[in-house]
Design a protein around this motif. Structure first.
Motif, PDB file in Angstrom:
ATOM      1  N   GLY A 135       0.797  -1.220   0.000  1.00  0.00           N
ATOM      2  CA  GLY A 135       0.000   0.000   0.000  1.00  0.00           C
ATOM      3  C   GLY A 135       0.831   1.273   0.000  1.00  0.00           C
ATOM      4  N   ASP A 136       2.156   1.123   0.162  1.00  0.00           N
ATOM      5  CA  ASP A 136       3.057   2.271   0.210  1.00  0.00           C
ATOM      6  C   ASP A 136       3.810   2.482  -1.099  1.00  0.00           C
ATOM      7  N   ARG A 137       3.318   1.873  -2.164  1.00  0.00           N
ATOM      8  CA  ARG A 137       3.928   2.010  -3.489  1.00  0.00           C
ATOM      9  C   ARG A 137       2.805   2.341  -4.460  1.00  0.00           C
ATOM     10  N   MET A 138       2.774   3.598  -4.912  1.00  0.00           N
ATOM     11  CA  MET A 138       1.695   4.046  -5.783  1.00  0.00           C
ATOM     12  C   MET A 138       2.253   4.675  -7.051  1.00  0.00           C
ATOM     13  N   LYS A 139       1.584   4.445  -8.145  1.00  0.00           N
ATOM     14  CA  LYS A 139       1.938   5.091  -9.412  1.00  0.00           C
ATOM     15  C   LYS A 139       1.111   6.367  -9.502  1.00  0.00           C
ATOM     16  N   VAL A 140       1.790   7.503  -9.614  1.00  0.00           N
ATOM     17  CA  VAL A 140       1.128   8.797  -9.712  1.00  0.00           C
ATOM     18  C   VAL A 140       1.607   9.447 -11.005  1.00  0.00           C
ATOM     19  N   GLY A 141       0.772   9.381 -12.016  1.00  0.00           N
ATOM     20  CA  GLY A 141       1.194   9.901 -13.319  1.00  0.00           C
ATOM     21  C   GLY A 141       2.339   9.068 -13.862  1.00  0.00           C
ATOM     22  N   LYS A 142       3.463   9.739 -14.189  1.00  0.00           N
ATOM     23  CA  LYS A 142       4.625   9.044 -14.743  1.00  0.00           C
ATOM     24  C   LYS A 142       5.643   8.665 -13.672  1.00  0.00           C
ATOM     25  N   GLU A 143       5.326   8.911 -12.413  1.00  0.00           N
ATOM     26  CA  GLU A 143       6.290   8.595 -11.366  1.00  0.00           C
ATOM     27  C   GLU A 143       5.661   7.796 -10.237  1.00  0.00           C
ATOM     28  N   TYR A 144       6.508   7.367  -9.335  1.00  0.00           N
ATOM     29  CA  TYR A 144       6.054   6.596  -8.187  1.00  0.00           C
ATOM     30  C   TYR A 144       6.078   7.451  -6.932  1.00  0.00           C
ATOM     31  N   LYS A 145       5.150   7.158  -6.048  1.00  0.00           N
ATOM     32  CA  LYS A 145       5.120   7.742  -4.713  1.00  0.00           C
ATOM     33  C   LYS A 145       5.344   6.554  -3.772  1.00  0.00           C
ATOM     34  N   ILE A 146       6.484   6.575  -3.088  1.00  0.00           N
ATOM     35  CA  ILE A 146       6.894   5.446  -2.257  1.00  0.00           C
ATOM     36  C   ILE A 146       6.968   5.885  -0.797  1.00  0.00           C
TER      37      ILE A 146
END
Length: 175
Positions: A135-146
């Motif tokens: 749950g701590d690894r998300m794709k946001v647009g062209k990048e990742y939010k980790i």
């Protein structure tokens, strides 16, 4: 004939070394480029041992491994300049400085401090060996939010910054 083979073997290993060194330098440049903007979020996780905070740092990058690596740097930066809001079970913390220009004013200190492998590393550690929950690894647009949970030794960080003359001691205003 043997001499030619030895020379070619040496040349091959030198070439491999140059390629590996270049690839590592490019990875560090990418990580530094992602950090220049200091894009991160911090949230309280739980109370750490005395003098430390256990926080989750959300870092952004096109490559998840870069975001994970930058989490430690972002955590220390956030403790110094941003602070974090609390949750129902954990109190929030103000930043160690309220001077919004401090990083620019003390650039000679902070540039090497936050360099790859810099002094900031003395004050932070991964709390779960860098493992990232699903749950701590998300794709946001062209990048990742980790999101990575880290522990920051704020007591030692504060002491170091005070001794370097970067921030004032807690009791300095009362003398």
């Amino acid at each position: 004939m043997m001499k030619i083979i030895v020379n070619r073997t040496k040349s091959f290993f030198v070439l491999l070394f140059v390629i590996a060194t270049t690839a590592n330098a490019q990875k560090n440049n990418k990580a530094n480029k992602d950090t220049v903007a200091w894009r991160y979020e911090i949230e309280a996780v739980q109370t750490g041992t005395q003098g430390s905070y256990l926080i989750k740092v959300w870092s952004y990058s096109k490559k998840p491994e870069v975001a994970i690596e930058q989490a430690k740097k972002n955590a220390v930066h956030g403790i110094i300049f941003q602070g974090f809001t609390g949750s129902q079970s954990v109190a929030g913390q103000k930043p160690l400085t309220t001077n919004v220009n401090l990083e620019v004013e003390k650039e000679d200190f902070f540039k090497p401090f936050f360099a790859d492998g810099g002094k900031y590393m003395k004050f932070v550690s991964m709390s779960n060996d860098g493992a990232v929950a699903s749950g701590d690894r998300m794709k946001v647009g062209k990048e990742y939010k980790i999101g990575v949970v880290v522990s920051v030794n704020v007591a030692n960080l504060r002491k170091d910054l005070e001794e370097a003359g970067i921030i004032k001691a807690l009791g300095a205003g009362f003398n």
